[in-house]
Design a protein around this motif. Structure first.
Motif, PDB file in Angstrom:
ATOM      1  N   HIS A  75      19.121  29.284  37.750  1.00  0.00           N
ATOM      2  CA  HIS A  75      18.859  30.194  38.876  1.00  0.00           C
ATOM      3  C   HIS A  75      20.128  30.563  39.658  1.00  0.00           C
ATOM      4  O   HIS A  75      20.043  31.065  40.768  1.00  0.00           O
ATOM      5  CB  HIS A  75      17.791  29.636  39.817  1.00  0.00           C
ATOM      6  N   ILE A  76      21.281  30.333  39.058  1.00  0.00           N
ATOM      7  CA  ILE A  76      22.555  30.626  39.710  1.00  0.00           C
ATOM      8  C   ILE A  76      22.995  32.036  39.337  1.00  0.00           C
ATOM      9  O   ILE A  76      23.193  32.339  38.165  1.00  0.00           O
ATOM     10  CB  ILE A  76      23.642  29.606  39.285  1.00  0.00           C
ATOM     11  N   PRO A  77      23.165  32.903  40.329  1.00  0.00           N
ATOM     12  CA  PRO A  77      23.619  34.268  40.032  1.00  0.00           C
ATOM     13  C   PRO A  77      25.015  34.277  39.433  1.00  0.00           C
ATOM     14  O   PRO A  77      25.868  33.475  39.812  1.00  0.00           O
ATOM     15  CB  PRO A  77      23.635  34.953  41.399  1.00  0.00           C
ATOM     16  N   ILE A  78      25.220  35.171  38.505  1.00  0.00           N
ATOM     17  CA  ILE A  78      26.535  35.305  37.895  1.00  0.00           C
ATOM     18  C   ILE A  78      27.517  35.856  38.923  1.00  0.00           C
ATOM     19  O   ILE A  78      27.205  36.765  39.691  1.00  0.00           O
ATOM     20  CB  ILE A  78      26.475  36.204  36.633  1.00  0.00           C
ATOM     21  N   ARG A  79      28.679  35.258  38.975  1.00  0.00           N
ATOM     22  CA  ARG A  79      29.756  35.692  39.875  1.00  0.00           C
ATOM     23  C   ARG A  79      31.050  35.620  39.082  1.00  0.00           C
ATOM     24  O   ARG A  79      31.296  34.666  38.356  1.00  0.00           O
ATOM     25  CB  ARG A  79      29.876  34.778  41.094  1.00  0.00           C
ATOM     26  N   HIS A  80      31.873  36.614  39.236  1.00  0.00           N
ATOM     27  CA  HIS A  80      33.164  36.614  38.563  1.00  0.00           C
ATOM     28  C   HIS A  80      34.215  36.081  39.521  1.00  0.00           C
ATOM     29  O   HIS A  80      34.210  36.409  40.703  1.00  0.00           O
ATOM     30  CB  HIS A  80      33.538  38.020  38.096  1.00  0.00           C
ATOM     31  N   TRP A  81      35.104  35.272  39.008  1.00  0.00           N
ATOM     32  CA  TRP A  81      36.168  34.656  39.801  1.00  0.00           C
ATOM     33  C   TRP A  81      37.484  35.296  39.413  1.00  0.00           C
ATOM     34  O   TRP A  81      37.902  35.252  38.256  1.00  0.00           O
ATOM     35  CB  TRP A  81      36.198  33.165  39.505  1.00  0.00           C
ATOM     36  N   ASP A  82      38.121  35.897  40.368  1.00  0.00           N
ATOM     37  CA  ASP A  82      39.431  36.475  40.128  1.00  0.00           C
ATOM     38  C   ASP A  82      40.475  35.452  40.533  1.00  0.00           C
ATOM     39  O   ASP A  82      41.133  35.563  41.558  1.00  0.00           O
ATOM     40  CB  ASP A  82      39.597  37.771  40.922  1.00  0.00           C
ATOM     41  N   GLY A  83      40.583  34.417  39.712  1.00  0.00           N
ATOM     42  CA  GLY A  83      41.493  33.323  40.009  1.00  0.00           C
ATOM     43  C   GLY A  83      42.952  33.717  40.004  1.00  0.00           C
ATOM     44  O   GLY A  83      43.798  32.979  40.506  1.00  0.00           O
ATOM     45  N   TYR A  84      43.261  34.870  39.453  1.00  0.00           N
ATOM     46  CA  TYR A  84      44.649  35.309  39.486  1.00  0.00           C
ATOM     47  C   TYR A  84      45.093  35.507  40.935  1.00  0.00           C
ATOM     48  O   TYR A  84      46.213  35.176  41.310  1.00  0.00           O
ATOM     49  CB  TYR A  84      44.833  36.616  38.711  1.00  0.00           C
ATOM     50  N   TRP A  85      44.195  36.037  41.759  1.00  0.00           N
ATOM     51  CA  TRP A  85      44.532  36.283  43.163  1.00  0.00           C
ATOM     52  C   TRP A  85      44.135  35.132  44.064  1.00  0.00           C
ATOM     53  O   TRP A  85      44.772  34.868  45.076  1.00  0.00           O
ATOM     54  CB  TRP A  85      43.854  37.564  43.657  1.00  0.00           C
ATOM     55  N   PHE A  86      43.057  34.453  43.746  1.00  0.00           N
ATOM     56  CA  PHE A  86      42.514  33.478  44.677  1.00  0.00           C
ATOM     57  C   PHE A  86      42.674  32.029  44.239  1.00  0.00           C
ATOM     58  O   PHE A  86      42.639  31.146  45.058  1.00  0.00           O
ATOM     59  CB  PHE A  86      41.025  33.742  44.915  1.00  0.00           C
ATOM     60  N   GLY A  87      42.798  31.784  42.975  1.00  0.00           N
ATOM     61  CA  GLY A  87      42.814  30.414  42.485  1.00  0.00           C
ATOM     62  C   GLY A  87      44.202  29.886  42.217  1.00  0.00           C
ATOM     63  O   GLY A  87      45.148  30.639  42.019  1.00  0.00           O
ATOM     64  N   ALA A  88      44.318  28.578  42.197  1.00  0.00           N
ATOM     65  CA  ALA A  88      45.592  27.931  41.894  1.00  0.00           C
ATOM     66  C   ALA A  88      45.905  27.982  40.402  1.00  0.00           C
ATOM     67  O   ALA A  88      47.058  27.955  40.020  1.00  0.00           O
ATOM     68  CB  ALA A  88      45.568  26.486  42.384  1.00  0.00           C
ATOM     69  N   LEU A  89      44.882  28.063  39.562  1.00  0.00           N
ATOM     70  CA  LEU A  89      45.084  28.031  38.113  1.00  0.00           C
ATOM     71  C   LEU A  89      45.292  29.409  37.502  1.00  0.00           C
ATOM     72  O   LEU A  89      45.583  29.522  36.318  1.00  0.00           O
ATOM     73  CB  LEU A  89      43.896  27.338  37.430  1.00  0.00           C
ATOM     74  N   HIS A  90      45.112  30.455  38.282  1.00  0.00           N
ATOM     75  CA  HIS A  90      45.285  31.841  37.820  1.00  0.00           C
ATOM     76  C   HIS A  90      44.424  32.149  36.600  1.00  0.00           C
ATOM     77  O   HIS A  90      44.876  32.733  35.637  1.00  0.00           O
ATOM     78  CB  HIS A  90      46.765  32.136  37.536  1.00  0.00           C
ATOM     79  N   LEU A  91      43.164  31.754  36.681  1.00  0.00           N
ATOM     80  CA  LEU A  91      42.204  32.015  35.613  1.00  0.00           C
ATOM     81  C   LEU A  91      41.143  32.991  36.104  1.00  0.00           C
ATOM     82  O   LEU A  91      40.588  32.824  37.185  1.00  0.00           O
ATOM     83  CB  LEU A  91      41.505  30.721  35.177  1.00  0.00           C
ATOM     84  N   TRP A  92      40.870  33.988  35.294  1.00  0.00           N
ATOM     85  CA  TRP A  92      39.736  34.868  35.563  1.00  0.00           C
ATOM     86  C   TRP A  92      38.534  34.260  34.859  1.00  0.00           C
ATOM     87  O   TRP A  92      38.677  33.551  33.867  1.00  0.00           O
ATOM     88  CB  TRP A  92      39.965  36.254  34.969  1.00  0.00           C
TER      89      TRP A  92
END
Length: 181
Positions: A75-92
């Motif tokens: 029941h978890i909605p899909i969300r995309h993570w733009d880790g390049y801008w927000f994350g320390a690991l720079h993973l999308w």
């Protein structure tokens, strides 16, 4: 204020299915606040118009998630993570759960009793519980667990060390959660 909520809700009813663009054209964090607004309007003015609008738009919200067996997905909605801008690991990549999935839980918890959604409470509880996996026993946390096993040839399926907005999940767990979690 009551009147402003009703005017705002009526405006969104007047635009029908033409939702305003956000960071992307259509996402869960556009639909959930719309339903929250309509639910609030219904509580202020319990009319069949608001009730019908909630019932019509609820499937829009539920389409972002499903009854997957894994706790991070159920029941978890899909969300995309733009880790390049927000994350320390720079993973999308897609993140499960993303803390904004709790917006769905809030909608499901506040649905008027006349809305046909027999599993609303169970879905809301699953969303709230799933978001607790982003917190470790020592209180540390991540705001994004990048779900794919590999992103652009780099190992993934890992918690990004950035911890910030995940506390919103705790706010909703405290507000709506079952204390027997």
């Amino acid at each position: 204020m009551r009147q402003q909520v009703l005017v705002h809700a009526d405006y969104f009813l007047s635009v029908g299915i033409d939702l305003p663009a956000h960071e992307v054209n259509y996402e869960q964090s556009i639909v959930a606040p719309l339903l929250q607004l309509l639910i609030s309007a219904y509580h202020l003015n319990p009319s069949d118009t608001y009730l019908a609008a909630i019932q019509e738009r609820l499937p829009w919200l539920l389409a972002f998630a499903g009854p997957q067996p894994h706790a991070r997905l159920r029941h978890i909605p899909i969300r995309h993570w733009d880790g390049y801008w927000f994350g320390a690991l720079h993973l999308w990549g897609d993140v499960f759960p993303h803390y904004w999935s709790v917006l769905n839980a809030a909608v499901l918890e506040r649905l008027p009793k006349r809305i046909d959604c027999p599993n609303a409470k169970a879905m809301a509880d699953a969303i709230l519980k799933a978001n607790l996996v982003n917190f470790a026993d020592d209180g540390s946390a991540t705001c994004a667990f990048v779900y794919p096993g590999c992103v652009d040839g780099n190992p993934a399926h890992i918690a990004d060390p950035v911890a910030n907005d995940q506390d919103w999940a705790l706010v909703y767990v405290l507000q709506y959660g079952d204390w027997n979690i």
